[in-house]
Design an enzyme around this catalytic site. Structure first.
Site, PDB file in Angstrom:
ATOM      1  N   HIS A   1      94.194  51.852  -2.077  1.00  0.00           N
ATOM      2  CA  HIS A   1      94.851  52.846  -1.223  1.00  0.00           C
ATOM      3  C   HIS A   1      95.727  52.205  -0.151  1.00  0.00           C
ATOM      4  CE1 HIS A   1      91.209  52.220   1.392  1.00  0.00           C
ATOM      5  NE2 HIS A   1      92.076  52.437   2.361  1.00  0.00           N
TER       6      HIS A   1
ATOM      7  N   LEU B   1      81.122  53.532 -24.158  1.00  0.00           N
ATOM      8  CA  LEU B   1      80.031  53.884 -25.056  1.00  0.00           C
ATOM      9  C   LEU B   1      80.197  55.294 -25.602  1.00  0.00           C
ATOM     10  CD1 LEU B   1      77.425  52.711 -26.228  1.00  0.00           C
ATOM     11  CD2 LEU B   1      76.191  53.627 -24.238  1.00  0.00           C
ATOM     12  N   GLY B   2      80.708  56.206 -24.764  1.00  0.00           N
ATOM     13  CA  GLY B   2      80.925  57.576 -25.220  1.00  0.00           C
ATOM     14  C   GLY B   2      79.762  58.504 -24.992  1.00  0.00           C
ATOM     15  N   VAL B   3      79.026  58.283 -23.894  1.00  0.00           N
ATOM     16  CA  VAL B   3      77.949  59.196 -23.538  1.00  0.00           C
ATOM     17  C   VAL B   3      78.186  59.749 -22.140  1.00  0.00           C
ATOM     18  CG1 VAL B   3      76.227  58.029 -24.957  1.00  0.00           C
ATOM     19  CG2 VAL B   3      76.468  57.378 -22.558  1.00  0.00           C
TER      20      VAL B   3
ATOM     21  N   GLY C   1      92.833  50.322   9.279  1.00  0.00           N
ATOM     22  CA  GLY C   1      93.488  49.009   9.324  1.00  0.00           C
ATOM     23  C   GLY C   1      92.586  47.914   8.806  1.00  0.00           C
ATOM     24  N   ASN C   2      91.261  48.168   8.838  1.00  0.00           N
ATOM     25  CA  ASN C   2      90.305  47.217   8.271  1.00  0.00           C
ATOM     26  C   ASN C   2      90.254  47.291   6.748  1.00  0.00           C
ATOM     27  OD1 ASN C   2      88.580  47.430  11.162  1.00  0.00           O
ATOM     28  ND2 ASN C   2      88.445  45.476  10.090  1.00  0.00           N
ATOM     29  N   SER C   3      90.825  48.335   6.177  1.00  0.00           N
ATOM     30  CA  SER C   3      90.792  48.487   4.722  1.00  0.00           C
ATOM     31  C   SER C   3      91.325  47.239   4.038  1.00  0.00           C
ATOM     32  CB  SER C   3      91.654  49.676   4.290  1.00  0.00           C
ATOM     33  OG  SER C   3      90.993  50.880   4.522  1.00  0.00           O
TER      34      SER C   3
ATOM     35  N   ASP D   1      88.989  51.320  -6.240  1.00  0.00           N
ATOM     36  CA  ASP D   1      89.822  51.183  -5.043  1.00  0.00           C
ATOM     37  C   ASP D   1      90.104  49.719  -4.711  1.00  0.00           C
ATOM     38  OD1 ASP D   1      91.423  52.258  -3.057  1.00  0.00           O
ATOM     39  OD2 ASP D   1      89.841  52.197  -1.550  1.00  0.00           O
TER      40      ASP D   1
END
Length: 506
Positions: free
Chosen positions: A129, A288-290, A231-233, A159
């Site tokens: 982000h 896996l499809g579950v 700003g810490n992101s 993210d």
């Protein structure tokens, strides 16, 4: 009031939030046996947890600070279609604008964030982000240099993003093994809050494996009380030996400012994601499809299971690796390749940590018996199904309308083509759509709502509203196991009407 879930440095506004944590399996090489694309430095030794009272962390800061950078982003002004007034794109209106949709100009924007140097040749990890949508990214190094950076790849599901500057011999940080961290370990948060310059705060690891529901597909956050702010992101969360524990990503707050709950993506996961982004430009995950959910005590009791841990299979996609391996609805996956699976989140991480084409040995419980099956993963599809809202018909049928059965207060309808189109339901889906749920009913308390589709009642298939009515009136127990298609996923829920029944008889 629920806390506002805020992602830092969101340019337009602070984020308000609104399955796979074997994070240790994400060491380099988990996806591929080939050489990692980013040779990060590692120190897997657990931290010294002796009775050491450190008078100052200045030596740690001096060691780590050069590895943390300030990131400035900019978005150019643009002319975009005017969506303020619906219908402006209608041909009747376009004639007044030369046949074109009227446009408006969006102003130029800028943003601030932080990043962590993860390799000496210029790769930097930050938050998705922070750089999402940016036309220009500028990195300010600790030595005063400002360099243009290119976005190598972004992973919205965690993210995490990787950017690259053209520089050599940079002070790359050392990664800790986040399997080794413990609640109570001291940590330092380093970043650029509010753009005022590099700032250091201290605290402890408050919790591990947090899943606060920020809208990310893969959530396995390290929680800390070290003060972090906008700003810490993308900045660093390090231990007292200066090793990277995580990338600071979000806070939970009622005010929008820091209130003691910070969240960081664990370093092991950062390493895995960064390596895949550098290799492929995206994260290639196993599939896996579950559809799975946590096995709660109530669900275990309804399924007749003694175990209360594992990932309950609520849906098996046709033709998927899981279907080919023989997995069934109601199976409980308890292990993957010898590693315990305690909940659906751990299953999601375990499968996502391997490359497509990998073989997975799955330990599971089926009808109370232990079994082992082998599945070969494929690449995880990018699309995610979304559920719509139900318009309903004029005369839906009530389940157990005289309170002689279960699911009282629930009205259902057939899945007509019109309803299926309104809800954007998969063609293969069969069941009875819920038209209404009384707010004070046990079904509402269990989470049933209008627009959900009832697929099974007490393990018996529902193909129509009539089936749902018959099964609900014939139920012998006031605890009902219901399999639902809800908001794009398939889940099991237990509707317990025993308390309401008792209250009625009193």
């Amino acid at each position: 009031m629920n806390p506002i879930q805020t992602l830092f440095n969101r340019r337009k506004a602070l984020w308000a939030a609104g399955v796979l944590a074997l994070a240790g399996a994400f060491a380099a090489g988990a996806q591929s046996a080939s050489k990692p694309a980013v040779e990060v430095k590692r120190d897997a030794q657990p931290i010294n947890r002796g009775p050491l009272e450190m008078g100052s962390f200045s030596h740690v800061v001096k060691q780590v600070a050069p590895s943390v950078v300030k990131i400035t982003t900019s978005i150019k002004a643009r002319r975009v279609a005017n969506t303020q007034f619906p219908g402006f794109d209608h041909p009747a209106f376009r004639q007044f604008f030369g046949g074109r949709i009227p446009q408006i100009e969006t102003p130029a924007q800028s943003g601030l964030g932080s990043g962590v140097i993860i390799s000496t040749d210029g790769y930097i990890a930050t938050n998705n982000h922070v750089v999402e949508g940016a036309d220009e990214v500028i990195v300010a190094l600790d030595d005063g240099r400002e360099l243009k950076a290119k976005v190598v790849g972004r992973d919205p599901q965690t993210d995490i993003a990787v950017i690259k500057v053209n520089a050599k011999d940079l002070p790359a940080i050392t990664f800790a093994d986040t399997n080794q961290i413990e609640v109570g370990d001291r940590v330092l948060a380093i970043g650029n809050p509010f753009g005022i310059g590099e700032t250091v705060t201290t605290g402890i690891i408050s919790a591990k494996g947090r899943r606060p529901g920020l809208g990310l597909d893969y959530e396995d956050f390290v929680q800390t009380d070290a003060a972090i702010n906008p700003g810490n992101s993308g900045g660093a969360l390090v231990d007292i030996q200066g090793r990277l524990v995580g990338i600071n990503t979000a806070i939970l707050s009622r005010s929008g400012g820091f209130q003691g709950v910070g969240l960081a993506v664990p370093a092991n996961l950062v390493s895995q994601v960064a390596d895949s982004l550098v290799k492929n430009g995206k994260v290639v995950r196993g599939y896996l499809g579950v559809g799975a959910q946590d096995l709660t005590p109530a669900l275990a009791d309804s399924l007749g299971l003694k175990a209360h841990r594992g990932a309950l299979v609520a849906d098996v996609q046709p033709g998927s690796p899981a279907a080919k391996a023989g997995l069934k609805n109601g199976d409980v996956i308890t292990g993957v390749n010898g590693e315990k699976v305690e909940d659906a989140n751990r299953l999601t991480f375990a499968v996502g940590a391997v490359a497509p084409g990998s073989k997975l040995e799955l330990n599971l419980l089926r009808d109370g018996k232990t079994q082992t099956v082998t599945a070969t993963t494929t690449e995880r599809p990018a699309n995610v199904a979304r559920a719509g809202r139900h318009g309903g018909r004029s005369e839906p049928e009530d389940l157990a309308p005289t309170d002689e059965g279960v699911l009282n207060g629930v009205a259902v309808d057939d899945l007509t083509p019109q309803v299926r189109e309104q809800l954007n339901l998969p063609a293969r889906l069969k069941g009875a759509v819920i038209a209404n749920v009384e707010p004070d009913s046990a079904a509402a308390k269990a989470g049933l709502r209008a627009g959900d589709v009832i697929l099974e009642i007490n393990k018996k298939p529902v193909t129509s509203a009539k089936d749902a009515v018959e099964l609900s009136t014939k139920a012998e127990s006031k605890k009902t196991l219901v399999r639902l298609y809800s908001r794009g996923t398939t889940i099991f829920v237990v509707v317990d009407e025993s308390d309401s029944a008792k209250g009625a008889s009193d």
